[in-house]
Write a protein that holds these residues in place. Structure first.
Motif, PDB file in Angstrom:
ATOM      1  N   TYR A  33       0.848  -1.187   0.000  1.00  8.96           N
ATOM      2  CA  TYR A  33       0.000   0.000   0.000  1.00  8.96           C
ATOM      3  C   TYR A  33       0.887   1.242   0.000  1.00  8.96           C
ATOM      4  N   ASP A  34       0.273   2.387  -0.216  1.00  9.61           N
ATOM      5  CA  ASP A  34       0.993   3.647  -0.382  1.00  9.61           C
ATOM      6  C   ASP A  34       2.055   3.461  -1.478  1.00  9.61           C
ATOM      7  N   PHE A  35       3.331   3.733  -1.137  1.00  3.26           N
ATOM      8  CA  PHE A  35       4.393   3.644  -2.145  1.00  3.26           C
ATOM      9  C   PHE A  35       5.290   2.424  -1.936  1.00  3.26           C
ATOM     10  N   GLU A  36       4.821   1.430  -1.189  1.00  5.44           N
ATOM     11  CA  GLU A  36       5.676   0.291  -0.855  1.00  5.44           C
ATOM     12  C   GLU A  36       6.071  -0.554  -2.061  1.00  5.44           C
ATOM     13  N   ASP A  87       3.267   3.822  -9.529  1.00  7.25           N
ATOM     14  CA  ASP A  87       3.445   5.029  -8.732  1.00  7.25           C
ATOM     15  C   ASP A  87       4.315   6.062  -9.443  1.00  7.25           C
ATOM     16  N   ALA A  92       6.977   9.153  -4.454  1.00 11.17           N
ATOM     17  CA  ALA A  92       7.352   8.107  -3.494  1.00 11.17           C
ATOM     18  C   ALA A  92       8.561   8.533  -2.680  1.00 11.17           C
ATOM     19  N   ALA A  95       7.748  11.583  -0.307  1.00 12.61           N
ATOM     20  CA  ALA A  95       6.939  11.216   0.852  1.00 12.61           C
ATOM     21  C   ALA A  95       7.785  10.629   1.971  1.00 12.61           C
TER      22      ALA A  95
END
Length: 252
Positions: A33-36, A87, A92, A95
């Protein structure tokens, strides 16, 4: 190519430097999730020896300052900025931290989405693939000043740079003196200059905006690694010689 020569006498080493071990760690959820999926963290723990190690030289065992086997003495943080994900790579990096944003701004194209800058493509022999970022190298104060940081960084890069077209680093102050008034602009410039010299000793070259690059396609990386390994072995030899001399004097 420069060499990270020790600034402290070998007699101040807490233990034999060839006993240092690097332990690699990375974890992620089954569904990123997010930028993982784009920015992948790698944490490397440095220990002196291994817990339960029974093959401990008598010379070092007699050294009352030597840490117990398995004692943590440092850590490294690296990031893999992956290409071809959904992404925006710049977002990324931004952040996560300011330093990573500086690196991303220097190496990525204007969109920050799937593509390196023209300057990066010109600087790197094969600008296709992921980018490995060397973010932090930290050692306990007792182990600093012996040129160990570049050696450890070079070893970690060797094992984590597969599939990466380059390694990037942004020389910046990781720690500050207790008296913040000492940190003038001249102090910062001098500190960055010293840090940059360390990374140059393992093959990094200045790129732009304060960012340095290591081209993984060139033999320079392997040559620098072998040179730093030779430095480490020489430091270990000097340490062992000093330890034996001190033990002989104490026994006499």
């Amino acid at each position: 190519m420069t060499s990270a020569r020790p600034k402290r006498p070998v007699t101040e080493l807490p233990g034999d430097p060839v006993r240092l071990h690097l332990h690699y760690g990375h974890g992620h959820p089954a569904v990123p999730y997010d930028f993982e999926d784009t920015l992948e963290p790698w944490h490397v723990t440095v220990t002196h020896g291994l817990a339960g190690d029974e093959e401990w030289d008598d010379d070092e065992a007699a050294n009352s300052h030597a840490p117990a086997p398995g004692t943590k003495v440092g850590r490294l943080i690296l990031w893999r900025l992956r290409d071809y994900t959904s992404d925006n790579q710049w977002e990324a990096a931004d952040a996560e931290s300011g330093d990573l944003e500086v690196i991303a701004s220097a190496v990525l194209g204007r969109s920050g989405h799937h593509g390196y800058s023209a300057a990066f493509e010109k600087a790197v022999a094969q600008p296709v693939g992921d980018l490995l970022i060397l973010d932090r190298v930290s050692l306990d104060k007792a182990w600093r000043g012996f040129g160990l940081g570049p050696v450890l960084a070079a070893e970690a890069i060797r094992r984590l740079s597969g599939g990466c077209c380059a390694v990037a680093v942004y020389p910046a102050m990781g720690e500050y003196p207790e008296d913040r008034e000492q940190v003038s602009e001249a102090y910062r410039r001098q500190a960055k200059k010293k840090i940059a010299a360390l990374w140059q000793s393992i093959g990094f070259q200045p790129f732009r905006r304060g960012v340095w690059l290591l081209d993984t396609a060139l033999r320079q990386q392997e040559e620098a690694l072998q040179a730093r390994r030779a430095d480490l072995n020489a430091l270990s030899t000097a340490f062992q010689r000093t330890s034996r001399s001190e033990n002989n004097r104490s026994e006499g």
